[in-house]
Design a protein around this motif. Structure first.
Motif, PDB file in Angstrom:
ATOM      1  N   SER A 128     -51.039  28.747 -18.117  1.00 28.62           N
ATOM      2  CA  SER A 128     -51.885  29.760 -17.512  1.00 28.62           C
ATOM      3  C   SER A 128     -51.240  31.142 -17.621  1.00 28.62           C
ATOM      4  CB  SER A 128     -52.140  29.406 -16.040  1.00 28.62           C
ATOM      5  OG  SER A 128     -52.927  30.384 -15.403  1.00 28.62           O
ATOM      6  N   MET A 129     -49.970  31.226 -17.278  1.00 27.44           N
ATOM      7  CA  MET A 129     -49.273  32.518 -17.286  1.00 27.44           C
ATOM      8  C   MET A 129     -49.210  33.124 -18.684  1.00 27.44           C
ATOM      9  SD  MET A 129     -46.004  31.635 -14.840  1.00 27.44           S
ATOM     10  CE  MET A 129     -46.174  31.168 -13.116  1.00 27.44           C
ATOM     11  N   VAL A 130     -48.787  32.332 -19.654  1.00 28.11           N
ATOM     12  CA  VAL A 130     -48.565  32.866 -20.999  1.00 28.11           C
ATOM     13  C   VAL A 130     -49.876  33.317 -21.634  1.00 28.11           C
ATOM     14  CG1 VAL A 130     -47.754  32.312 -23.311  1.00 28.11           C
ATOM     15  CG2 VAL A 130     -46.436  31.569 -21.341  1.00 28.11           C
ATOM     16  N   ASN A 131     -50.912  32.517 -21.518  1.00 25.75           N
ATOM     17  CA  ASN A 131     -52.201  32.909 -22.075  1.00 25.75           C
ATOM     18  C   ASN A 131     -52.735  34.172 -21.403  1.00 25.75           C
ATOM     19  OD1 ASN A 131     -53.527  31.035 -24.200  1.00 25.75           O
ATOM     20  ND2 ASN A 131     -52.537  29.615 -22.779  1.00 25.75           N
ATOM     21  N   TYR A 132     -52.558  34.262 -20.092  1.00 29.35           N
ATOM     22  CA  TYR A 132     -53.025  35.445 -19.360  1.00 29.35           C
ATOM     23  C   TYR A 132     -52.300  36.702 -19.846  1.00 29.35           C
ATOM     24  CZ  TYR A 132     -54.284  38.427 -15.400  1.00 29.35           C
ATOM     25  OH  TYR A 132     -54.755  39.457 -14.622  1.00 29.35           O
ATOM     26  N   LEU A 133     -50.986  36.613 -20.017  1.00 26.30           N
ATOM     27  CA  LEU A 133     -50.211  37.762 -20.485  1.00 26.30           C
ATOM     28  C   LEU A 133     -50.683  38.215 -21.863  1.00 26.30           C
ATOM     29  CD1 LEU A 133     -46.612  36.695 -19.396  1.00 26.30           C
ATOM     30  CD2 LEU A 133     -47.949  38.580 -18.449  1.00 26.30           C
ATOM     31  N   ARG A 134     -50.924  37.249 -22.737  1.00 24.40           N
ATOM     32  CA  ARG A 134     -51.348  37.611 -24.094  1.00 24.40           C
ATOM     33  C   ARG A 134     -52.752  38.208 -24.103  1.00 24.40           C
ATOM     34  NH1 ARG A 134     -54.150  35.134 -28.538  1.00 24.40           N
ATOM     35  NH2 ARG A 134     -53.593  36.268 -30.436  1.00 24.40           N
ATOM     36  N   LEU A 135     -53.678  37.568 -23.411  1.00 23.84           N
ATOM     37  CA  LEU A 135     -55.062  38.031 -23.441  1.00 23.84           C
ATOM     38  C   LEU A 135     -55.232  39.420 -22.852  1.00 23.84           C
ATOM     39  CD1 LEU A 135     -56.840  34.701 -22.504  1.00 23.84           C
ATOM     40  CD2 LEU A 135     -56.965  35.874 -24.700  1.00 23.84           C
ATOM     41  N   HIS A 136     -54.371  39.761 -21.884  1.00 18.36           N
ATOM     42  CA  HIS A 136     -54.455  41.077 -21.259  1.00 18.36           C
ATOM     43  C   HIS A 136     -53.430  42.056 -21.830  1.00 18.36           C
ATOM     44  CE1 HIS A 136     -57.384  40.060 -18.070  1.00 18.36           C
ATOM     45  NE2 HIS A 136     -56.896  38.852 -18.223  1.00 18.36           N
ATOM     46  N   ASP A 137     -52.694  41.598 -22.838  1.00 18.82           N
ATOM     47  CA  ASP A 137     -51.721  42.450 -23.520  1.00 18.82           C
ATOM     48  C   ASP A 137     -50.790  43.138 -22.527  1.00 18.82           C
ATOM     49  OD1 ASP A 137     -50.520  43.491 -25.781  1.00 18.82           O
ATOM     50  OD2 ASP A 137     -51.796  45.274 -25.825  1.00 18.82           O
ATOM     51  N   LEU A 138     -50.282  42.359 -21.572  1.00 14.62           N
ATOM     52  CA  LEU A 138     -49.417  42.906 -20.530  1.00 14.62           C
ATOM     53  C   LEU A 138     -47.981  43.023 -21.040  1.00 14.62           C
ATOM     54  CD1 LEU A 138     -50.803  40.918 -17.475  1.00 14.62           C
ATOM     55  CD2 LEU A 138     -51.296  43.281 -18.120  1.00 14.62           C
ATOM     56  N   PRO A 139     -47.296  44.091 -20.708  1.00 10.67           N
ATOM     57  CA  PRO A 139     -45.919  44.264 -21.177  1.00 10.67           C
ATOM     58  C   PRO A 139     -44.989  43.219 -20.565  1.00 10.67           C
ATOM     59  CG  PRO A 139     -46.487  45.964 -19.574  1.00 10.67           C
ATOM     60  CD  PRO A 139     -47.747  45.226 -19.868  1.00 10.67           C
ATOM     61  N   HIS A 140     -44.061  42.740 -21.365  1.00  9.84           N
ATOM     62  CA  HIS A 140     -43.109  41.731 -20.880  1.00  9.84           C
ATOM     63  C   HIS A 140     -41.874  41.749 -21.770  1.00  9.84           C
ATOM     64  CE1 HIS A 140     -44.057  39.057 -24.274  1.00  9.84           C
ATOM     65  NE2 HIS A 140     -45.320  39.410 -24.086  1.00  9.84           N
ATOM     66  N   ARG A 141     -40.811  41.207 -21.241  1.00 16.73           N
ATOM     67  CA  ARG A 141     -39.603  40.982 -22.033  1.00 16.73           C
ATOM     68  C   ARG A 141     -39.752  39.629 -22.723  1.00 16.73           C
ATOM     69  NH1 ARG A 141     -35.221  43.703 -19.206  1.00 16.73           N
ATOM     70  NH2 ARG A 141     -33.741  42.406 -20.366  1.00 16.73           N
ATOM     71  N   ASP A 142     -38.672  39.088 -23.265  1.00 17.59           N
ATOM     72  CA  ASP A 142     -38.742  37.801 -23.953  1.00 17.59           C
ATOM     73  C   ASP A 142     -39.106  36.680 -22.975  1.00 17.59           C
ATOM     74  OD1 ASP A 142     -38.103  38.989 -26.312  1.00 17.59           O
ATOM     75  OD2 ASP A 142     -36.019  38.303 -26.358  1.00 17.59           O
ATOM     76  N   ILE A 143     -39.968  35.792 -23.439  1.00 18.92           N
ATOM     77  CA  ILE A 143     -40.390  34.634 -22.647  1.00 18.92           C
ATOM     78  C   ILE A 143     -39.976  33.375 -23.398  1.00 18.92           C
ATOM     79  CG2 ILE A 143     -42.333  33.391 -21.645  1.00 18.92           C
ATOM     80  CD1 ILE A 143     -43.859  36.058 -21.598  1.00 18.92           C
ATOM     81  N   HIS A 144     -39.225  32.507 -22.720  1.00 20.87           N
ATOM     82  CA  HIS A 144     -38.748  31.262 -23.323  1.00 20.87           C
ATOM     83  C   HIS A 144     -39.362  30.079 -22.567  1.00 20.87           C
ATOM     84  CE1 HIS A 144     -35.614  33.519 -25.523  1.00 20.87           C
ATOM     85  NE2 HIS A 144     -35.526  34.230 -24.415  1.00 20.87           N
ATOM     86  N   LEU A 145     -40.241  29.339 -23.239  1.00 21.43           N
ATOM     87  CA  LEU A 145     -40.855  28.155 -22.642  1.00 21.43           C
ATOM     88  C   LEU A 145     -40.105  26.917 -23.139  1.00 21.43           C
ATOM     89  CD1 LEU A 145     -43.010  26.595 -21.063  1.00 21.43           C
ATOM     90  CD2 LEU A 145     -44.494  26.771 -23.075  1.00 21.43           C
ATOM     91  N   VAL A 146     -39.369  26.291 -22.233  1.00 21.32           N
ATOM     92  CA  VAL A 146     -38.603  25.083 -22.553  1.00 21.32           C
ATOM     93  C   VAL A 146     -39.328  23.901 -21.918  1.00 21.32           C
ATOM     94  CG1 VAL A 146     -36.347  23.971 -22.507  1.00 21.32           C
ATOM     95  CG2 VAL A 146     -36.499  26.476 -22.514  1.00 21.32           C
TER      96      VAL A 146
END
Length: 238
Positions: A128-146
């Motif tokens: 949910s979080m990652v898709n939301y960030l991408r779809l809204h083009d929100l600024p972020h630092r590196d995201i690591h999904l383990v």
């Protein structure tokens, strides 16, 4: 506290041999608004006592302006709630739903690297979080999904996460298999993976979602890396 509402199951698909995706619509609402990372509670007819009927699940979809949301649920051996959902709930079934609830949500603004560590259906809030960030083009630092599972067939949303990592700048996906070796995938447990990435990164947020044993071990290992405990957030299953 949100009121209890009637939801209608409008779609069910089998995601892995023991995991299903459920799409639920709330007809009385024009849109079901929530923050990525929140959960809903279902009141299932499995016990006379109310609090023994309630089962909570993280929302696996993201806010899209509709009144539909998705849950991804694993069948637990001997689990009254999941046994009912798998054996008695079909498309068209009604469920009693309360939500959204919870504070397992992204910090604002995202000023640090983000480590999302999960096992099994614990990937739901992170999807949910990652898709939301991408779809809204929100600024972020590196995201690591383990994401740790036993075998390749247990990897939920595998193709979706691979596709996201190919098009989303700063998003890195680490599928990790504990009981299977497969080329291009990490072998072992999630702890060794995030430790290897995080050795030189003391300024990061950690979000943990999964079973208690994984979360307890992760908190000990992460603080041993020098990460402030206040930067660790958790959502416990079971």
């Amino acid at each position: 506290m949100e009121p209890w509402r009637k939801g209608t199951v409008i779609r069910i698909t089998q995601e892995t041999p023991n995991t299903r995706r459920f799409w639920i619509q709330i007809p009385e609402l024009d849109r079901f608004d929530f923050k990525p990372g929140q959960f809903v509670t279902l009141d299932l007819p499995i016990h006379e006592q109310k609090n023994k009927r309630w089962r909570s699940y993280s929302i696996a979809s993201w806010p899209d302006g509709t009144n539909v949301f998705e849950l991804v649920i694993v069948l637990l051996e001997g689990g009254l709630g999941t046994t009912y959902l798998f054996n008695h709930v079909t498309e068209g079934s009604e469920l009693i739903v309360r939500g959204p609830q919870g504070v397992f949500t992204l910090p604002e603004p995202l000023e640090k690297d983000l480590f999302l560590v999960c096992t099994g259906t614990g990937i739901a809030p992170f999807r949910s979080m990652v898709n939301y960030l991408r779809l809204h083009d929100l600024p972020h630092r590196d995201i690591h999904l383990v994401f740790g599972t036993r075998t390749f067939e247990d990897l939920l949303y595998y193709e979706e996460m691979r596709a996201l990592s190919a098009v989303m700048e700063g998003f890195y996906y680490y599928p990790t298999l504990s009981r299977e070796q497969r080329e291009g995938h990490h072998h072992g447990y999630v702890h060794q993976v995030y430790e290897s990435i995080c050795m030189e990164r003391k300024d990061a947020f950690f979000f943990l979602c999964g079973w208690k044993q994984m979360i307890d071990e992760a908190k000990n290992r992460i603080t041993a890396l020098g990460i402030d405990r206040k930067s660790i957030h958790q959502e416990l299953y079971g």
